[in-house]
Structure formats: C-alpha cells, structure tokens
Design a protein around this motif. Structure first.
Motif, PDB file in Angstrom:
ATOM      1  N   VAL A  33     -40.109  54.700   7.131  1.00 19.53           N
ATOM      2  CA  VAL A  33     -41.435  55.285   6.929  1.00 19.53           C
ATOM      3  C   VAL A  33     -42.202  54.973   8.208  1.00 19.53           C
ATOM      4  O   VAL A  33     -42.807  53.919   8.351  1.00 19.53           O
ATOM      5  N   THR A  39     -41.511  60.102   7.277  1.00 16.80           N
ATOM      6  CA  THR A  39     -40.291  59.470   6.798  1.00 16.80           C
ATOM      7  C   THR A  39     -39.092  60.109   7.504  1.00 16.80           C
ATOM      8  O   THR A  39     -38.942  61.326   7.509  1.00 16.80           O
ATOM      9  N   ASN A  88     -40.325  50.274   5.168  1.00 18.69           N
ATOM     10  CA  ASN A  88     -41.737  50.557   4.920  1.00 18.69           C
ATOM     11  C   ASN A  88     -42.480  49.242   5.114  1.00 18.69           C
ATOM     12  O   ASN A  88     -43.039  48.679   4.183  1.00 18.69           O
TER      13      ASN A  88
END
Length: 195
Positions: A33, A39, A88
């Motif tokens: 991400v 993404t 992430n």
C-alpha cells in the motif's frame, strides 16, 4: 518452525560447533500500500520468519533499507520487515514510504529490461540498493528535501514539514537513470514522441 540444517558436531566432545541453514531466503509476491502509487504488487523475500524489502529476481537483486538510525553509515542500515507480506506500514517513522522506493526501483529495472533488454543499469545485473529515511543534513545537504544516486545506491531524504519523503517512482527513476550514458537524450526523445 520449518527448518533444514547441516549441524557440525565436534567428534571428540560432541559439542555443536555450528549450524548451517539449508533453507535460504526465497522471493515472495507481496502487496504494497504505497503512498504515491496506490496498492501495488512488489517482490520481497521471505526469511522463514519475516518478509523483507529484498528480492533476487531482477539482476543481482533489489534491496531497500532503513537508514533512520544509521547516520551516514550504510552498513548500519537495517531491513524493513513485515509479518504477512501486506505492506501497509503507516507509522510515526513514515515507513510507508519505503515501499514506494522499492517499487520505483523495481519499475526502473523493468523499464530498462523490457525496453532495451538491459540487465540493470550496467547491463551486468548491478544490484540496486535503496536507503530510505536518510539524514541528508549529516551527508552535507542543507535539509532532507532531496534524494540522490551516488553511482552505487539510492539515498532518500524524509522531506520536511512541507514536502513528504522523496521516494516517488519518478524520483527513483530519475536518479537511477541519470547514471546511464545518453539517458537524458533517450528520455527527451521518448517524451517528445509521447507528446
């Protein structure tokens, strides 16, 4: 945990001298991400316990390291790691920008391989190293709003209160590509053809 090792045992006293792992790191497909590119799919490696921003599938490899606590000593940089290979990593250290640098380096390699058949920028598989969270002031710059390629590695500053860390794909591509002879001419020609 899954393991396979050579175990070296002293024949006289039975002491274990050393272990040698036979299961080595392997490339893995991760999800990043990113801040600048949304993404994306990236290639990482798996150590058997964690994923790192390293890979061996392009040339002699692409590796992305954390310079936050290393000062100007590249040898003291550490790996960015992730437990599940879904990157992430939004945190106070701004680690989320590391995947942008890694992705930008992968895409730069791919561009030169797919467009010109070059194996990395030296056509001999040169390992592409990126160092994120560098203190550019310690390197002699006036602030951390910069990034540079020194002929061996990419070094990215963390920006400042106005500018975010400089790890976007266009910056990675620009810095790495400037190491190639005639790159400026090639880029100008391709840009003019696109217009």
């Amino acid at each position: 945990p899954h393991a396979r090792k050579y175990v070296y045992v002293d024949a006289v006293n039975g002491e274990i001298i050393k272990y040698e792992d036979r299961i080595l790191h392997t490339n893995a497909t991760g999800t990043a991400v990113t801040v600048y590119s949304g993404t994306q799919t990236i290639t990482t490696d798996f150590t058997g316990a964690t994923y790192r921003l390293r890979e061996t599938g392009r040339g002699l490899g692409i590796e992305t390291y954390d310079m936050r606590l290393a000062g100007t000593n590249y040898g003291s940089a550490v790996d960015f790691t992730d437990a599940d290979n879904t990157w992430n990593n939004v945190n106070a250290n701004k680690d989320q920008y590391a995947t942008d640098g890694h992705l930008g380096t992968e895409k730069t390699y791919d561009y030169y391989f797919n467009t010109f058949g070059r194996n990395s920028i030296n056509n001999s598989g040169l390992k592409l190293l990126s160092y994120v969270h560098a203190n550019l002031v310690a390197f002699g710059y006036g602030d951390n709003v910069n990034a540079f390629w020194d002929g061996t590695r990419m070094t990215y500053g963390d920006g400042d209160a106005t500018y975010t860390p400089l790890t976007s794909m266009d910056i990675a591509g620009h810095e790495i590509l400037m190491d190639l002879p005639n790159t400026r001419l090639i880029l100008i020609i391709q840009m003019s053809q696109a217009l």
